[in-house]
Scaffold this motif. Structure first.
Motif, PDB file in Angstrom:
ATOM      1  N   UNK A 180       0.796  -1.231   0.000  1.00 34.39           N
ATOM      2  CA  UNK A 180       0.000   0.000   0.000  1.00 34.39           C
ATOM      3  C   UNK A 180       0.832   1.286   0.000  1.00 34.39           C
ATOM      4  N   UNK A 181       2.159   1.144  -0.050  1.00 34.76           N
ATOM      5  CA  UNK A 181       2.994   2.354  -0.019  1.00 34.76           C
ATOM      6  C   UNK A 181       3.320   2.797  -1.448  1.00 34.76           C
ATOM      7  N   UNK A 182       3.407   4.099  -1.619  1.00 33.01           N
ATOM      8  CA  UNK A 182       3.628   4.612  -2.966  1.00 33.01           C
ATOM      9  C   UNK A 182       4.938   4.117  -3.571  1.00 33.01           C
ATOM     10  N   UNK A 183       5.924   3.865  -2.677  1.00 34.22           N
ATOM     11  CA  UNK A 183       7.230   3.423  -3.195  1.00 34.22           C
ATOM     12  C   UNK A 183       7.148   2.035  -3.866  1.00 34.22           C
ATOM     13  N   UNK A 184       6.087   1.295  -3.599  1.00 33.88           N
ATOM     14  CA  UNK A 184       5.953  -0.024  -4.237  1.00 33.88           C
ATOM     15  C   UNK A 184       5.304   0.067  -5.619  1.00 33.88           C
ATOM     16  N   UNK A 185       4.707   1.218  -5.945  1.00 35.04           N
ATOM     17  CA  UNK A 185       3.914   1.297  -7.179  1.00 35.04           C
ATOM     18  C   UNK A 185       4.753   1.109  -8.448  1.00 35.04           C
ATOM     19  N   UNK A 186       6.075   1.353  -8.322  1.00 33.95           N
ATOM     20  CA  UNK A 186       6.940   1.143  -9.500  1.00 33.95           C
ATOM     21  C   UNK A 186       7.984   0.050  -9.247  1.00 33.95           C
ATOM     22  N   UNK A 187       7.826  -0.672  -8.147  1.00 32.04           N
ATOM     23  CA  UNK A 187       8.843  -1.654  -7.733  1.00 32.04           C
ATOM     24  C   UNK A 187       8.701  -2.940  -8.557  1.00 32.04           C
ATOM     25  N   UNK A 188       9.742  -3.249  -9.337  1.00 38.25           N
ATOM     26  CA  UNK A 188       9.618  -4.432 -10.210  1.00 38.25           C
ATOM     27  C   UNK A 188      10.138  -5.718  -9.552  1.00 38.25           C
ATOM     28  N   UNK A 189      10.477  -5.662  -8.258  1.00 38.44           N
ATOM     29  CA  UNK A 189      10.970  -6.878  -7.592  1.00 38.44           C
ATOM     30  C   UNK A 189       9.790  -7.733  -7.102  1.00 38.44           C
ATOM     31  N   UNK A 190      10.044  -9.034  -6.860  1.00 40.03           N
ATOM     32  CA  UNK A 190       8.955  -9.883  -6.336  1.00 40.03           C
ATOM     33  C   UNK A 190       8.689  -9.582  -4.861  1.00 40.03           C
ATOM     34  N   UNK A 191       7.530 -10.004  -4.379  1.00 38.52           N
ATOM     35  CA  UNK A 191       7.185  -9.791  -2.970  1.00 38.52           C
ATOM     36  C   UNK A 191       8.214 -10.486  -2.070  1.00 38.52           C
ATOM     37  N   UNK A 192       8.642 -11.693  -2.464  1.00 38.05           N
ATOM     38  CA  UNK A 192       9.630 -12.414  -1.657  1.00 38.05           C
ATOM     39  C   UNK A 192      10.606 -13.165  -2.553  1.00 38.05           C
ATOM     40  N   UNK A 193      11.892 -13.085  -2.185  1.00 36.63           N
ATOM     41  CA  UNK A 193      12.909 -13.874  -2.903  1.00 36.63           C
ATOM     42  C   UNK A 193      12.956 -15.292  -2.357  1.00 36.63           C
ATOM     43  N   UNK A 194      12.350 -15.493  -1.193  1.00 29.36           N
ATOM     44  CA  UNK A 194      12.390 -16.816  -0.559  1.00 29.36           C
ATOM     45  C   UNK A 194      11.036 -17.506  -0.719  1.00 29.36           C
ATOM     46  N   UNK A 195      10.476 -17.422  -1.914  1.00 29.32           N
ATOM     47  CA  UNK A 195       9.168 -18.030  -2.162  1.00 29.32           C
ATOM     48  C   UNK A 195       9.060 -18.405  -3.628  1.00 29.32           C
TER      49      UNK A 195
END
Ligand SMILES: [Zn+2]
Length: 365
Positions: free
Chosen positions: A302-317
């Protein structure tokens, strides 16, 4: 504990095992195929809802709830007691608990009663792999005498449930290896002598396992490990120990250390629908250490900084969400309120829990 497997109609499942809630024969927002992808090996279905909404005829036609859902993992049905008592206590439905069972009035003119016998009868129609006896929930605010009444009623209902179970199994010609497991449930609240007494009396009746019943959170909001210990210390080695409604990942880890090997909880699926994702504090699945005190954290898109973040939610999943989509795409789906957001988040959280079970199995072996 010496139990290594949970026997299901479709094969043995290694312990510990986590059963997310498929209350009405569906894990909300995902289908059975999604569920399989998360490597979830069992589900918990709700006797009260299915009794009210589905009925026995449909189950008979399909040959049980597993076939109805086309789910090939383990299935536990609950007794329905918790739901009946919650609707009565909520005040929306009138009713009361008597020695006979839970009496309630779905409408002004109708009266229903959930007895220990009816609960067992319907659960056997569900064809679940484990049936749970009806118990009398000890209110966390109960004083000692009130808690004692709920313990005595729980023991008496457990005896009636076991008798009914044996009667139905005999009638259906189900031999020892074809019967579902039957689970007793301990009550007694925070009063350890009552917990011990209840556990020992249930063991005398004889079950395949015992569940930690009641409300496991104390007045301070902490998990009541004391009661968990009392139950574990008085339960035979070859029993299942089931943390009913447990719980948070760290509670599962600690209860597993005490010998608990079966868990169910609404948290991963409910949190997912509210945009609360569980993320291991690790850079790969190999690096996950569930015995580290802070082995996971929450992620909310829900944070604006995630709106353009191309990484996955988790690298350990390795779930569908983490393998294929970015944080930005999930954040977008939640922002526009699309159902897919709940679906992907649910898939992710259930994979988090199935990884937790895989890690605990490695520790136990
Ligand atoms: Zn994931």
């Amino acid at each position: 504990m010496t139990k290594k497997f949970f026997k299901s109609k479709n094969g043995n499942i290694s312990l510990p095992i986590f059963f997310p809630d498929a209350t009405r024969a569906v894990v909300r927002s995902i289908d059975t195929s999604d569920l399989e992808e998360t490597k979830t090996q069992g589900i918990l279905v709700n006797t009260f809802h299915l009794w009210q909404e589905l009925g026995g005829d449909v189950l008979k036609k399909f040959g049980g709830i597993g076939k109805f859902m086309d789910f090939k993992g383990g299935i536990i049905s609950d007794s329905g007691g918790f739901q009946v008592m919650s609707v009565i206590k909520s005040g929306n439905v009138k009713g009361k608990i008597t020695d006979e069972g839970a009496v309630f009035h779905p409408t002004k003119k109708t009266k229903k009663i959930l007895t220990p016998e009816k609960s067992i009868e319907f659960q056997i129609k569900l064809e679940s792999d484990m049936v749970v006896v009806l118990d009398d929930f000890t209110d966390p605010k109960s004083n000692y005498d009130e808690a004692k009444v709920s313990v005595e009623r729980t023991i008496s209902w457990a005896r009636r449930s076991k008798d009914e179970f044996l009667k139905i199994c005999d009638r259906k010609g189900l031999g020892k290896n074809e019967r579902p497991y039957i689970l007793g449930v301990t009550q007694g609240g925070k009063y350890q002598d009552l917990r011990e007494y209840c556990t020992k009396e249930l063991v005398k009746i004889g079950f395949d396992g015992l569940g930690y019943g009641g409300w496991p959170i104390d007045e301070k909001g902490d998990f009541d490990f004391e009661s968990a210990k009392t139950i574990a210390n008085n339960t035979p080695e070859d029993y299942f120990l089931y943390g009913l409604g447990v719980g948070k990942p760290e509670e599962i880890v600690k209860c597993n250390e005490l010998g608990f090997n079966v868990f169910d909880c609404v948290l991963p699926t409910r949190d997912a629908r509210h945009g609360r994702l569980y993320v291991y504090d690790a850079i790969s699945m190999e690096e996950i250490d569930v015995h580290n005190p802070n082995f996971y954290k929450f992620y909310s898109p829900d944070k604006e900084r995630y709106f353009k973040d191309d990484s996955p939610v988790s690298d350990a999943c390795d779930c569908l969400l983490c393998k294929r989509y970015s944080k930005a795409y999930l954040a977008h789906l939640f922002r526009i309120g699309d159902f897919t957001a709940g679906r992907l988040a649910t898939i992710h959280n259930l994979r988090f829990y199935s990884i937790l079970m895989e890690k605990l199995r490695l520790t136990n072996s």
